[in-house]
Each structure stands twice: as structure tokens, then as C-alpha cells.
Design an enzyme around this catalytic site. Sequence first.
Site, PDB file in Angstrom:
ATOM      1  N   CYS A 290       0.789  -1.231   0.000  1.00  0.00           N
ATOM      2  CA  CYS A 290       0.000   0.000   0.000  1.00  0.00           C
ATOM      3  C   CYS A 290       0.820   1.280   0.000  1.00  0.00           C
ATOM      4  CB  CYS A 290      -0.997   0.011   1.155  1.00  0.00           C
ATOM      5  SG  CYS A 290      -0.250   0.121   2.806  1.00  0.00           S
TER       6      CYS A 290
ATOM      7  N   HIS B 261      -2.666   1.009   7.085  1.00  0.00           N
ATOM      8  CA  HIS B 261      -2.945   1.102   5.649  1.00  0.00           C
ATOM      9  C   HIS B 261      -2.892   2.543   5.161  1.00  0.00           C
ATOM     10  CE1 HIS B 261      -4.569   0.492   1.713  1.00  0.00           C
ATOM     11  NE2 HIS B 261      -5.654   1.184   1.983  1.00  0.00           N
TER      12      HIS B 261
ATOM     13  N   ASP C  79      -7.862   4.367  -3.477  1.00  0.00           N
ATOM     14  CA  ASP C  79      -7.307   3.288  -2.651  1.00  0.00           C
ATOM     15  C   ASP C  79      -6.646   2.232  -3.525  1.00  0.00           C
ATOM     16  OD1 ASP C  79      -6.755   2.275  -0.182  1.00  0.00           O
ATOM     17  OD2 ASP C  79      -8.828   1.862   0.384  1.00  0.00           O
TER      18      ASP C  79
END
Length: 261
Positions: free
Chosen positions: A75, A110, A125
Site C-alpha cells: 500500500c 494502511h 485506494d
Amino acid sequence: MTDTWDVEALDLDAYLARIGQSATPPSAEALAALHEAHVRAIPFENVDPALGRTPRLDLASITAKLVRRQRGGYCYEHGLLFAAALERLGYEVSRRAARVQPHRNGPRTHMNLVVTADGVEHLADVGFGAGVLRPMPLADGAVVDQAGWKHRLVRDGRLWTLAKETAEGWEPLHAFDDQPQRLIDYEVYNHYTATHPDSPFTGRLVVMRLDHGISRKLIGDTLVVERPDGSQESTPVTDRAEALRALDVVLTDEELAALEA
């Protein structure tokens, strides 16, 4: 704040070529196209942590790995790369942090983004395990089909929760607030994610790819294929190099040998 994130270190032309897009003026439509192209082109993978290496988060290193080497990442690498590209293209971007599986006391590790396009804030995202294909309007109750799986945003005070529809109902995926993050914050999260024995990304290989109507996950030596109707197939992998190539993860002979070892 572009100097803080060193966005000029990104070779924007090379990045756009990597994802098969061209530079266009900022808009919600253009943002959606960039988001989907990024997720479909650049794999989610944890090869470095699986080999005991901590990924570097400076933009030059991320560009060399995800753009020039045609590798993937997790991420922080995806998010920092996408944020830099968006800012170079003229978007307003806020870098955020989310608590994964908030209903199960998951960690706040995250990285996601809030991006303004056409005067509307959107959740972007690209690094959530290749699970979110398109941006979502940051609006309470917003539901967006993500490659066949419905996702919903719910607001409770300052907290936003992203959830996925399952046969058992809405499953919370992560929750985040409006606090912008600094690069040092991601360095701290990255250290935990890449090194802690309780992290899901240490000690085993994880590769995820998403396309319309199909999710493919290589977890250790098992390939899992999921579809929106709830069907799932799990297949043992006997040739890891071939499986990685099928998931568009390009490794050196040395990296492949290290994984086998």
C-alpha cells in the site's frame, strides 16, 4: 507541500506509459480512469518483506521498482506513487492512514488517499490488496461496484468506514479519519508491516490482482480465484515462477531463487 513528498522525482511520462494512460486535465472521470488503470497494471505484492527486506519509500526507489522494473508493491508504495502522479497532474491530494479490520482490532497500517476532483472529495485506494478498482465519492452511504463486489462508505463523526458486501452482510475493511499523514508516519507503519512477526506480509508470499469479475490471490503456495457470486477455487502452486509471471510479477533469477529458498 509538494517538496515534502518529492513528487518531482517521479518520471510522470514513464508512469503513465506503465499504466497505459495519457495526461489529461483533472476531473472525476479522468481520476477513475487513472485509478482503474493503475490497479490493473501494477500488481499488489510483498516480495521484499517475504524475503526479509523492508521496502524503501522514497519516490525515486518506488519509481525504479514499480515503474521501471515492472514490479509491484504494497500500500505505501502504491499510494505514494499514485499520490505523486495525481499531484503532478494537478489534483489536490491528502494522504491518510486507515485501521485495517477495525471490527477485529486490526492495526492502523494502511495508506489511502482523499482526492478532490470536480469539487468532490473521493476515496482513492489503489493499494488495498488490489480490492478497490475505482475511486469512491467521500459521501455517507456511497456504494460503488468494485469489479463486481459492492463497497460502501459510512461516516460516523470524523470516522469513515469502508465495507464490502458479503453473503453475511457488510464486512468492514478499514476505517480512517481526516488526519493527514507525513512521510515519517508511513516509515513507522512500513517498518511494522515489513518486519513484525504478526504482520500478514512477513514470512509468506502475497500477490493480489483484480479485474472485472475476478480476483486472483497467491497466498504462499496456493492460488485462490474468487468471483462476485461467492464461488472460490483454491489450487496448489507447483511452479512459483510461472504463477508469478501469470500475475504479472517480474522478478530476477536471484529473487526467484531466494523465494524458493
